[in-house]
Design a protein around this motif. Structure first.
Motif, PDB file in Angstrom:
ATOM      1  N   ASN A   1       0.823  -1.221   0.000  1.00 37.28           N
ATOM      2  CA  ASN A   1       0.000   0.000   0.000  1.00 37.28           C
ATOM      3  C   ASN A   1       0.854   1.268   0.000  1.00 37.28           C
ATOM      4  O   ASN A   1       0.717   2.132   0.853  1.00 37.28           O
ATOM      5  CB  ASN A   1      -0.974   0.000   1.180  1.00 37.28           C
TER       6      ASN A   1
ATOM      7  N   LEU B   1       0.760  -5.283   6.881  1.00 35.69           N
ATOM      8  CA  LEU B   1      -0.153  -6.138   6.116  1.00 35.69           C
ATOM      9  C   LEU B   1      -1.474  -6.332   6.853  1.00 35.69           C
ATOM     10  O   LEU B   1      -2.546  -6.315   6.248  1.00 35.69           O
ATOM     11  CB  LEU B   1       0.500  -7.495   5.837  1.00 35.69           C
TER      12      LEU B   1
ATOM     13  N   ALA C   1      -4.005  -3.368   6.645  1.00 35.07           N
ATOM     14  CA  ALA C   1      -4.227  -2.890   5.279  1.00 35.07           C
ATOM     15  C   ALA C   1      -5.687  -2.613   4.958  1.00 35.07           C
ATOM     16  O   ALA C   1      -5.977  -1.951   3.972  1.00 35.07           O
ATOM     17  CB  ALA C   1      -3.667  -3.900   4.283  1.00 35.07           C
TER      18      ALA C   1
ATOM     19  N   LEU D   1      -5.453  -4.798  -0.542  1.00 32.92           N
ATOM     20  CA  LEU D   1      -4.012  -4.803  -0.338  1.00 32.92           C
ATOM     21  C   LEU D   1      -3.343  -4.632  -1.695  1.00 32.92           C
ATOM     22  O   LEU D   1      -3.539  -5.450  -2.599  1.00 32.92           O
ATOM     23  CB  LEU D   1      -3.592  -6.129   0.295  1.00 32.92           C
TER      24      LEU D   1
END
Length: 146
Positions: A96, A112, A115, A119
């Motif tokens: 991102n 992660l 997110a 993603l």
């Protein structure tokens, strides 16, 4: 540059002279240069949408063994990651719009996990890795799916 190879045949390279066990053979400068060239990497942008039932993206990550970085460890069959084209051994370079090239899992996993439902990844892939390798199902000591 000239090198020496002992009792080793180079796979996938046709030889103009036979290799004999126990004898020294000299590799040509062209053969040595080909061996020393870096492996080309493929760059891919991957967009994944979170699985609403499992609340994950269907892959796990691990730290690199020989090189710093975060790598895809497992990909769940028929999960968002597999459908998006992610493969084991892919290196995660960006999450991102945050560069993760020098991250380890301690820094990448929270990024992660936070997110949201979408993603966006940038990954690098070595085209010489086994792409046909069946993904392992996560075991008790495997990284958890993200």
């Amino acid at each position: 540059m000239t090198g020496t190879v002992q009792s080793v045949a180079l796979e996938g390279r046709p030889s103009h002279r036979p290799w004999r066990r126990g004898q020294e053979a000299r590799a040509s400068p062209e053969e040595m240069q080909e061996l020393l060239l870096p492996t080309p990497l493929e760059m891919h942008k991957v967009t994944l949408h979170k699985d609403p039932l499992r609340n994950d993206f269907g892959f796990s990550v691990s730290d690199g063994l020989l090189e710093k970085g975060v790598y895809v460890h497992t990909v769940r069959p028929d999960g968002p990651a597999q459908r998006g084209g992610l493969r084991p051994f892919d290196r995660v370079l960006q999450v991102n719009h945050v560069r993760t090239r020098d991250f380890d899992c301690c820094l990448a996993v929270p990024l992660l996990a936070e997110a949201g439902d979408v993603l966006a990844l940038v990954i690098s892939r070595n085209p010489l890795t086994q792409s046909g390798r069946a993904p392992r199902a996560p075991g008790p000591n495997s990284p958890r799916m993200l």
